[in-house]
Design an enzyme around this catalytic site. Sequence first.
Site, short mmCIF file in Angstrom:
data_model
loop_
_atom_site.label_atom_id
_atom_site.label_comp_id
_atom_site.label_asym_id
_atom_site.label_seq_id
_atom_site.Cartn_x
_atom_site.Cartn_y
_atom_site.Cartn_z
N HIS A 196 -9.01 2.99 -2.06
CA HIS A 196 -7.48 2.93 -1.90
C HIS A 196 -7.20 1.61 -2.95
O HIS A 196 -6.96 1.21 -2.87
CB HIS A 196 -7.75 2.05 -0.50
N CYS A 209 -0.43 2.79 6.07
CA CYS A 209 0.25 1.85 6.61
C CYS A 209 0.65 0.74 5.26
O CYS A 209 0.07 1.35 4.42
CB CYS A 209 0.17 1.60 7.28
N CYS A 256 1.23 -0.83 -0.40
CA CYS A 256 -0.17 0.24 -0.32
C CYS A 256 0.71 1.22 0.08
O CYS A 256 0.30 1.96 -0.68
CB CYS A 256 -0.45 -0.17 1.14
#
Length: 408
Positions: free
Chosen positions: A364, A394, A92
């Site tokens: 996302h 994160c 991510c």
Amino acid sequence: MGEAWIIDAARTPRGIGKPDRGALVDLHPQRLMATVLRELADRHEVDTEEIDDVIVSCSAQVGKQSRCIARMSALAADFSITAPGITVQRFCGGGISAVNLAAANVMSGMEDLLFAGGVEMMSYSRGVDKASADADNPELRQKHPLFTVGIAADIIASEEGFSREALDTYSAESQRRAGVAMEDGAFDRSLVPVYHPNGELALDREEYPRPGTTLEALAGLKPSFADTMDLPFHDTGLTYGEMVSLTFPGLEVEHRHHAGSSSGVVDGAGGLIVASTDYARSRGLKPRARVKALANMGHSPEYILNAPVDCAKKLLSKAGMTTDDIDLYEVNEAFAVVPMKFMRDLDIDHEKVNVNGGAIALGHPIGATGAMLIGTALDELERRDLNTALITMCAAGGMAPGVIIERI
């Protein structure tokens, strides 16, 4: 050490990332990234022969997103064949890392002009990427059992005492803020429409948000990750629940996250131009910001989501700043507990964090989100006439990259 200037930022809208619906699902991911690259080059009349590198993040590097999507996207954008590309992987966090690598190359004096960003088509990759975060390595799994991110979010919420109601309240506010931001045109400067190869418009607005979401509606949603606890934990002979009990003795996990308090599944791409001061001045490129500090941090891989707090501390130390010196924060809303823990642990007011909502409302697109967040922070600094922003997120494996930018 030289300065790295951010010349501009651009991104696609986020499309719903479900194979059976979503405005972008029929497009090739290279087209999404190429749309952003071409827009940035055209805005500033960049001679693409002068690009030192194109650095692109993509998390699920499989199928259409495999090989070097950075180089292929640059070619798809009709960049000069002399403009190379490299694809990076930090799950991510890759979008921030791509920009940070570009900035570091400039600050070192080795390169002068880079395009950096990320792309992810979750409508495609979720159907073809079946590998676990540890790449199915049983030896590593014995040392560090990596749970799903949803279970990790519930572990943290249970251990840290974040109630279901608090998580839902945060999530409803994210939706409200995103709705206000869209109405106010907060995203307009960076947003680039995406077209089909035949010239027809595919998407020119955010497709995922539900700004009318209420706390009452969220309260009625079923927790998303409770059923996972009964599934086999890979090839260990244990269930997820049994492995969690062994890893976190005495912890009673209450499942508090659901679809409305988790980041949305979407498609999208984002990017920035990063240049040296000498190059920018010689080409008449006006900078919007400078990179003041960059950092990377690791944390317990079993928790997965806890590294942003430590990354922010490292960033502030590098920059010689305190939390009070930062005007705006972007902390990716992978799950509601992530920014909530960030704000509590660092004693930061919510009025400075994710002021235009976040991934709970907007979605996302894994490898792209970091670059999008940097652009969003920069746009909002200018809209509010503020100076500094800290961006972090994160990443699987218990990591977090981060960057502090300062307006010029």
